[in-house]
Write a protein that holds these residues in place. Structure first.
Motif: not given
Length: 369
Positions: A277-283
């Protein structure tokens, strides 16, 4: 000694190894390299101990040990790193599952403190634990207490058998499979979950590794296959397995920043959700999960304020977040460690004053000290 002079003159000193993990970009009056401590290693195969200089490359160190039929069962991420970098950052890879963190393999070391004092702690045999606490402190201190010049390691015999099993599926399904393995009481040498980006696959990867005698590895392989029966499991040929684990280690340094987050195994879902959620929203970033140890490693690109926000969120869950690598701007703003319980920052400051009273070493250890 350089550090003694630096203390007297008020110089700020940057300690650097190969520059392949954290870049050599910290502002300083003087740069001190560990390349001079890269001489031949001292191996005692019968005693299962070895001493090596901090400047030797980790892969060269492992190669020389293999010539004697022994190894250090640790596979830190990154390529071309010095032994000193690995110990100073205490970065452990997938083999932490079966063999523990790097601290478990370090018997002792020689440390040159910030004021030039030479401190030899620990020993060369497992039963000698004099100064072991200082050994633990220096291992993972990111060089904030002094310069590690040599390290004494506990060794193991090179295993006869080495098997890697992999499966690909959705994250939640693989997490449940990993929990089933743990519940069965099986402790593989490695039990690693790898994100699609890190594994170069469309789905997450669950990688299981067993090492040891032929009989023990075959028994463990059968158990793992039985526990994970609903999954489509494939066993990698030896060359493919070596290439697979090598890529997992090397991909960590492709993005500019790496953080390590710790949690209990049952909290991995929550921790991964918060991280994404905070660092890798798009995986799209590099993530590995040590399912048994509860260690998540993320590599990607994020500004300092987002990393600090994630650290704040993690602190509310009592999850420590370590900034393992980044450029100087991010390191200086975030700090390698962030206190997740009251009083930790003051303890870190006190430790630094003990080993480096004049603060000559340029290491942003904590953002609240």
């Amino acid at each position: 000694m350089v550090l003694h002079t630096a203390t007297a003159e008020g110089w700020r000193v940057r300690v650097q190894g190969m520059g392949t993990w954290n870049p050599a970009d910290a502002p300083a009056d003087f740069a001190l390299t560990t390349e001079q401590f890269s001489g031949p290693i001292d191996v005692a195969p019968a005693d299962l101990v070895a001493t090596a200089g901090a400047g030797i490359r980790w892969d060269r160190f492992r190669s020389q040990l293999a010539e004697h039929g022994v190894w250090v069962p640790s596979d830190p991420p990154g390529e071309g790193r010095s032994l000193g970098s690995v110990v100073a950052t205490a970065t452990a890879g997938p083999l932490r599952t079966g063999f523990g963190p790097l601290r478990d393999h370090v018997l002792g070391l020689t440390l040159v403190a910030g004021d030039g004092r030479i401190i030899r702690v620990g020993g060369k045999v497992a039963k000698n634990v004099a100064g072991f606490d200082v050994t633990k402190l220096a291992t993972g201190s990111f060089g904030a207490l002094g310069v590690i010049t040599s390290v004494n390691f506990r060794l193991r015999a090179v295993p006869r058998a080495d098997v890697t099993l992999v499966a690909n599926n959705k994250r939640d399904i693989l997490l449940q499979a990993a929990r089933s393995i743990i519940a069965e009481g099986v402790t593989p040498a490695a039990l690693e979950m790898i994100s699609p980006k890190a594994g170069a696959r469309d789905d997450w990867t669950l990688a299981m590794r067993e090492v040891g005698t032929d009989t023990a590895v075959e028994a463990a392989r059968s158990t793992l296959l039985a526990v994970t029966a609903p999954l489509s499991i494939r066993m990698l040929p030896p060359e493919d397995a070596a290439r697979f684990w090598g890529l997992v280690r090397s991909r960590a340094v492709h993005p500019p920043t790496t953080i390590r987050c710790g949690t209990v195994p049952s909290g991995l879902d929550d921790a991964l959700d918060a991280l994404q959620h905070h660092l890798d929203k798009h995986c799209e970033d590099w993530i590995t999960v040590n399912a048994l140890a509860g260690v998540i490693r993320w590599s990607g690109s994020a500004p300092a304020d987002r990393i600090k926000l994630f650290r704040h969120v993690a602190a509310q869950r009592e999850m420590p977040v370590t900034l393992e690598r980044a450029d100087w701007q991010v390191r200086s703003e975030v700090g390698h460690f962030g206190a997740y319980s009251e009083g930790v920052g003051r303890l870190v400051s006190s430790l630094r004053r003990t080993f480096d009273p004049a603060s000559v070493l340029v290491v942003p250890m904590s953002n609240d000290t």
